[in-house]
Write a protein that holds these residues in place. Structure first.
Motif, mmCIF file in Angstrom:
data_model
loop_
_atom_site.group_PDB
_atom_site.id
_atom_site.type_symbol
_atom_site.label_atom_id
_atom_site.label_comp_id
_atom_site.label_asym_id
_atom_site.label_seq_id
_atom_site.Cartn_x
_atom_site.Cartn_y
_atom_site.Cartn_z
ATOM 1 N N PRO A 137 -3.104 -0.651 -9.394
ATOM 2 C CA PRO A 137 -2.741 -0.034 -8.118
ATOM 3 C C PRO A 137 -1.336 0.553 -8.171
ATOM 4 O O PRO A 137 -0.445 -0.012 -8.804
ATOM 5 C CB PRO A 137 -2.808 -1.203 -7.132
ATOM 6 C CG PRO A 137 -2.563 -2.419 -7.948
ATOM 7 C CD PRO A 137 -3.108 -2.131 -9.323
ATOM 8 N N ARG A 140 3.533 3.860 -2.819
ATOM 9 C CA ARG A 140 4.744 4.648 -2.545
ATOM 10 C C ARG A 140 4.996 5.649 -3.674
ATOM 11 O O ARG A 140 6.103 5.783 -4.186
ATOM 12 C CB ARG A 140 5.973 3.748 -2.402
ATOM 13 C CG ARG A 140 5.872 2.747 -1.265
ATOM 14 C CD ARG A 140 7.113 1.840 -1.211
ATOM 15 N NE ARG A 140 6.843 0.617 -0.469
ATOM 16 C CZ ARG A 140 7.340 -0.574 -0.774
ATOM 17 N NH1 ARG A 140 8.146 -0.722 -1.817
ATOM 18 N NH2 ARG A 140 7.041 -1.625 -0.039
ATOM 19 N N ALA B 10 -2.517 -6.768 -4.431
ATOM 20 C CA ALA B 10 -2.493 -5.365 -4.875
ATOM 21 C C ALA B 10 -1.329 -4.594 -4.258
ATOM 22 O O ALA B 10 -0.768 -3.698 -4.905
ATOM 23 C CB ALA B 10 -3.821 -4.686 -4.554
ATOM 24 N N PHE B 11 -0.955 -4.920 -3.023
ATOM 25 C CA PHE B 11 0.210 -4.260 -2.411
ATOM 26 C C PHE B 11 1.448 -4.465 -3.290
ATOM 27 O O PHE B 11 2.180 -3.530 -3.611
ATOM 28 C CB PHE B 11 0.529 -4.868 -1.040
ATOM 29 C CG PHE B 11 -0.219 -4.259 0.104
ATOM 30 C CD1 PHE B 11 -0.367 -2.884 0.202
ATOM 31 C CD2 PHE B 11 -0.731 -5.066 1.105
ATOM 32 C CE1 PHE B 11 -1.043 -2.326 1.284
ATOM 33 C CE2 PHE B 11 -1.403 -4.515 2.183
ATOM 34 C CZ PHE B 11 -1.561 -3.139 2.269
ATOM 35 N N ARG B 13 1.606 -5.569 -6.397
ATOM 36 C CA ARG B 13 1.424 -5.006 -7.746
ATOM 37 C C ARG B 13 1.646 -3.495 -7.724
ATOM 38 O O ARG B 13 2.177 -2.925 -8.666
ATOM 39 C CB ARG B 13 0.022 -5.323 -8.262
ATOM 40 C CG ARG B 13 -0.217 -6.824 -8.494
ATOM 41 C CD ARG B 13 -1.515 -7.045 -9.266
ATOM 42 N NE ARG B 13 -1.450 -6.402 -10.569
ATOM 43 C CZ ARG B 13 -2.436 -5.718 -11.124
ATOM 44 N NH1 ARG B 13 -3.585 -5.580 -10.489
ATOM 45 N NH2 ARG B 13 -2.290 -5.164 -12.307
ATOM 46 N N ALA B 14 1.209 -2.848 -6.644
ATOM 47 C CA ALA B 14 1.324 -1.392 -6.546
ATOM 48 C C ALA B 14 2.777 -0.931 -6.500
ATOM 49 O O ALA B 14 3.076 0.212 -6.821
ATOM 50 C CB ALA B 14 0.573 -0.891 -5.314
ATOM 51 N N VAL B 15 3.652 -1.834 -6.079
ATOM 52 C CA VAL B 15 5.068 -1.447 -6.005
ATOM 53 C C VAL B 15 5.916 -2.244 -6.996
ATOM 54 O O VAL B 15 7.113 -2.443 -6.780
ATOM 55 C CB VAL B 15 5.616 -1.548 -4.557
ATOM 56 C CG1 VAL B 15 4.961 -0.485 -3.680
ATOM 57 C CG2 VAL B 15 5.388 -2.930 -3.955
ATOM 58 N N VAL B 46 4.772 -5.643 4.213
ATOM 59 C CA VAL B 46 4.576 -4.833 3.013
ATOM 60 C C VAL B 46 5.793 -3.971 2.694
ATOM 61 O O VAL B 46 6.039 -3.654 1.536
ATOM 62 C CB VAL B 46 3.273 -4.003 3.137
ATOM 63 C CG1 VAL B 46 3.051 -3.139 1.907
ATOM 64 C CG2 VAL B 46 2.080 -4.931 3.330
ATOM 65 N N TRP B 47 6.593 -3.622 3.727
ATOM 66 C CA TRP B 47 7.786 -2.827 3.425
ATOM 67 C C TRP B 47 8.798 -3.621 2.602
ATOM 68 O O TRP B 47 9.691 -3.053 2.000
ATOM 69 C CB TRP B 47 8.417 -2.287 4.717
ATOM 70 C CG TRP B 47 9.175 -3.314 5.513
ATOM 71 C CD1 TRP B 47 10.523 -3.542 5.466
ATOM 72 C CD2 TRP B 47 8.643 -4.272 6.439
ATOM 73 N NE1 TRP B 47 10.853 -4.579 6.313
ATOM 74 C CE2 TRP B 47 9.730 -5.039 6.920
ATOM 75 C CE3 TRP B 47 7.347 -4.567 6.899
ATOM 76 C CZ2 TRP B 47 9.559 -6.074 7.845
ATOM 77 C CZ3 TRP B 47 7.179 -5.599 7.825
ATOM 78 C CH2 TRP B 47 8.268 -6.328 8.281
ATOM 79 N N LEU B 48 8.646 -4.959 2.584
ATOM 80 C CA LEU B 48 9.543 -5.808 1.803
ATOM 81 C C LEU B 48 8.977 -6.157 0.427
ATOM 82 O O LEU B 48 9.603 -6.889 -0.336
ATOM 83 C CB LEU B 48 9.847 -7.102 2.570
ATOM 84 C CG LEU B 48 10.719 -6.963 3.822
ATOM 85 C CD1 LEU B 48 10.816 -8.292 4.562
ATOM 86 C CD2 LEU B 48 12.116 -6.468 3.461
ATOM 87 N N GLU B 49 7.775 -5.657 0.116
ATOM 88 C CA GLU B 49 7.190 -5.958 -1.202
ATOM 89 C C GLU B 49 7.856 -5.121 -2.286
ATOM 90 O O GLU B 49 8.153 -3.942 -2.035
ATOM 91 C CB GLU B 49 5.677 -5.681 -1.186
ATOM 92 C CG GLU B 49 4.854 -6.631 -0.324
ATOM 93 C CD GLU B 49 4.769 -8.050 -0.883
ATOM 94 O OE1 GLU B 49 5.328 -8.318 -1.970
ATOM 95 O OE2 GLU B 49 4.152 -8.888 -0.220
ATOM 96 N N ILE B 330 -1.189 -2.485 10.202
ATOM 97 C CA ILE B 330 -0.323 -1.402 10.668
ATOM 98 C C ILE B 330 0.045 -0.549 9.462
ATOM 99 O O ILE B 330 0.614 -1.049 8.485
ATOM 100 C CB ILE B 330 0.928 -1.991 11.356
ATOM 101 C CG1 ILE B 330 0.479 -2.982 12.452
ATOM 102 C CG2 ILE B 330 1.787 -0.887 11.934
ATOM 103 C CD1 ILE B 330 1.610 -3.810 13.037
ATOM 104 N N ALA B 331 -0.319 0.741 9.536
ATOM 105 C CA ALA B 331 -0.220 1.569 8.333
ATOM 106 C C ALA B 331 0.108 3.011 8.686
ATOM 107 O O ALA B 331 0.282 3.366 9.850
ATOM 108 C CB ALA B 331 -1.535 1.497 7.555
ATOM 109 N N PRO B 337 5.271 -1.395 8.012
ATOM 110 C CA PRO B 337 3.820 -1.514 7.831
ATOM 111 C C PRO B 337 3.436 -2.897 7.305
ATOM 112 O O PRO B 337 4.249 -3.551 6.637
ATOM 113 C CB PRO B 337 3.521 -0.443 6.771
ATOM 114 C CG PRO B 337 4.783 -0.366 5.959
ATOM 115 C CD PRO B 337 5.923 -0.667 6.906
ATOM 116 N N GLY B 338 2.220 -3.321 7.608
ATOM 117 C CA GLY B 338 1.760 -4.582 7.056
ATOM 118 C C GLY B 338 0.671 -5.222 7.889
ATOM 119 O O GLY B 338 0.079 -4.582 8.754
#
Lengths: 154, 502
Positions: A137, A140, B10-11, B13-15, B46-49, B330-331, B337-338
């Motif tokens: 995944p 951003r 995944a969130f 991992r994605a970042v 999620v903004w803190l991930e 919330i997206a 978001p999260g």
């Protein structure tokens, strides 16, 4: 892969899933995993295993976006085009990415390294724009980051 | 020993969480420090991930978002690290939630069954086993739980129908084909607390007399598939699954419409994912023609706490006929978001402006799409709508699976309406005419409107009416929601003055 090898892999994939209830989708996933796509040879073999017609098998395969009838790139880049990613600029980003990697939706690089696909939601909506490179995944993302990720895979 | 929690969701991992986890291991080894890295689920902020937590003396402190380059400084002096946010539970965004279904997500190691039990897991299942099937169904009915996938059908009533349906073979099917844009609660639950879903399915099996279950997960969720498969094996070894009730993970194949319960059943049977006409209800004739409970992930994962604490406990949260809690997702273009779980009843404005913090771009909020690609666009004038099934229905919208996608003032509403029709055309199963043909005609009609042809507007309204009333399932039936809400609330973008549309 020779035709004999393909048949052997398909037969193995079918046999491994045969004990399940409603085994056709697991079989198709297993075939695609083993061969890279669902080859023509697989259709009569599946019809035989499922005691049905090749037309029925073809109908199932063609219904699902995931099942491919032709070889695909060794790697797959999926870009999310759904609403949540659109809200954070996905459309402009996708124009730039397609330009940079020289692929339109569904196309594969001439060297067979990468296929570009559109996807409608990856469940990464709180860190969009989102993408997935094979099973990895990516959130951003910008055009530069995506190009760098793509450059890493061979 | 130091424990460092780096989410494997995944969130995260994605970042870049994998690289952060690797950096923690590397730095710890270089310093000769004994560190245990646990890949937990995401806390939902999620903004803190990647949101890293360091546990020392039984106390966990959060830091985020953390990059691999920041890890050395983080391990050197965590107390004074500029990205310290304190204990996650005390963070205002987290502390104001009511976490019932997501109580353990992000808190525990997702595949540690002992930790699951230590944090309240298996209580519901044990209690259910001491009760008769009818008593379990009564408890779930009492809770007021309704289908969290979007349809909002009372779960207890569905279960009761299956319980009373004759037949030696019945099934529990979990719908984890979470395809709505702006939704990720199913994925986060499966990746962050898989045993909770398995426990819910086992309780459902006991309640209706089903010995087999299937969890149908979309192929776009490879992490959820991996975690759920591992969890099923562990649950079987631990006795939660077995001869009394067993289950299997199945993988979808990229068809949005398979989130509709009858096409999901066809897909599980190995057919084209075409919608079935109802009746017969799946509760009477479902998978392989047998009585079948089909429930969304969040519906099933809410059952363990309902059984553990009682239906009345759950029912006492919420408003009107919307009981209990909902994981709001919330997206889109939003500052914070999260996933935010709370009782029904917050207004849309509170959710978007206060919890979401407005747009990420800093521009004004123009519209909010609630309930996925088939949900209506809400303008700011409707921000006083309380979050509930009936409350959103009364405003020509729906809460769906509680995805909330925020758009700023650069959004092109005619373009979004066209996208809704285009999406419906791509994903239509083809069985019913209003959806199969209507969606394509809808795209063409919107193109005429975009080209300045005002005579196409009444045609669009008429077409939407036909799709709404004549389609077999929610795909064709609800596509008019985003289209008509865009037209009603933003008429000037369709070449109309506001008065003309109203």
């Amino acid at each position: 892969m020779t035709e004999t090898e393909i048949r052997a892999r398909v037969a193995e994939a079918i046999a491994a899933q045969a004990g399940r209830e409603g085994p056709l989708l697991p079989m198709l996933h297993a075939i695609q995993e083993a061969v890279g796509h669902v080859p023509d040879e697989a259709v009569p073999m599946l019809a035989d295993a499922m005691q049905t017609t090749t037309a029925e098998i073809h109908g199932v395969i063609s219904f699902y976006h995931d099942f491919k009838r032709a070889p695909q790139g060794r790697h797959r880049l999926r870009l999310c085009r759904a609403e949540s990613c659109q809200a954070v600029g996905a459309a402009a980003l996708h124009d730039e990415v397609r330009e940079r990697i020289g692929l339109d939706w569904g196309e594969t690089t001439p060297d067979g390294r990468l296929t570009l696909e559109a996807v409608y939601c990856l469940g990464l909506c709180a860190c969009g724009p989102a993408a997935m490179l094979d099973d990895r995944p990516l959130g951003r993302v910008d055009a530069e980051g995506l190009a760098a990720a793509v450059a890493e895979v061979r | 020993m130091l424990t460092v929690w780096v989410p494997g969701d995944a969130f995260a991992r994605a970042v870049g969480a994998d690289a952060v986890a690797e950096a923690v291991r590397r730095e710890a080894a270089a310093r000769g420090v004994d560190v245990r890295v646990i890949r937990n689920g995401s806390r939902g902020m999620v903004w803190l991930e990647p949101l890293v937590e360091i546990e020392a003396d039984g106390r966990r402190t959060g830091f985020g978002p953390i990059t691999p380059a920041e890890v050395p400084a983080l391990l050197d002096a965590p107390v004074t690290h500029p990205k310290a946010i304190g204990p996650v539970e005390e963070h205002p965004w987290f502390a104001s939630q009511t976490r019932l279904t997501f109580a353990r997500v992000g808190l525990t190691d997702p595949l540690d069954l002992a930790a699951y039990e230590a944090h309240g897991g298996l209580k519901g299942w044990r209690k259910a086993q001491s009760m008769s099937p009818a008593e379990v169904v009564a408890e779930v009915t009492e809770s007021g739980l309704r289908g969290r996938g979007g349809a909002g059908f009372p779960t207890g009533i569905k279960w009761n129908t299956v319980l009373n349906a004759p037949g030696p073979q019945k099934y529990i099917v979990c719908n984890a084909d979470e395809g709505d844009s702006g939704t990720f609660a199913d994925r986060m639950l499966m990746e962050g607390d898989p045993f909770c879903l398995i426990e819910g399915m086992a309780i459902a099996g006991h309640a209706v007399g089903a010995s087999m279950g299937y969890c149908y997960i979309r192929s776009e969720y490879p992490d959820a598939i991996r975690v759920m498969r591992a969890a099923v094996d562990i649950a079987r070894a631990g006795g939660l699954l077995g001869a009394h009730f067993d289950m299997e993970i199945r993988v979808g194949a990229g068809a949005y419409v398979c989130g509709e319960e009858t096409s999901l059943l066809n897909s599980l049977e190995g057919r084209r994912g075409v919608v079935r006409a109802k009746p017969p209800l799946p509760a009477i004739e479902g998978l392989f023609g047998k009585p079948t409970v089909v429930n969304n992930v969040i519906s099933l994962a809410s059952v363990p706490i309902i059984m553990a604490k009682g239906g009345a406990f759950y029912r006492d949260f919420g408003i009107g006929r919307s009981r209990g809690t909902m994981p709001l997702q919330i997206a889109g273009n939003v500052k914070y978001p999260g996933l935010y779980e709370c009782a029904f009843g917050l207004t849309l404005g509170q959710i978007v402006d206060e919890i979401g913090g407005g747009t990420a771009s800093g521009r004004p909020v123009k519209a909010v799409q609630v309930g996925g690609p088939l949900g209506a666009y809400f303008p700011r004038e409707l921000f006083d709508t309380p979050f509930g099934y009936e409350e959103f229905g009364a405003k020509e919208g729906l809460i769906g699976h509680a995805g909330i996608v925020v758009f700023d003032d650069t959004a092109d509403m005619l373009g979004m309406a066209r996208f809704a029709m285009e999406f419906c055309a791509v994903e239509s199963c083809g069985k019913c005419t209003p959806c199969r043909i209507g969606a394509t005609r809808g795209v063409e009609t919107l193109d005429r409107i975009a080209a300045g042809d005002p005579s196409a507007l009444p045609l669009l309204t008429d077409l939407c009416e036909t799709m709404r009333l004549g389609s077999l399932c929610a795909l064709g039936g609800f596509t008019p929601y985003p289209v008509m809400s865009a037209l009603t609330h933003f008429p000037d973008e369709f070449g109309l003055r506001r008065e003309a549309a109203e």
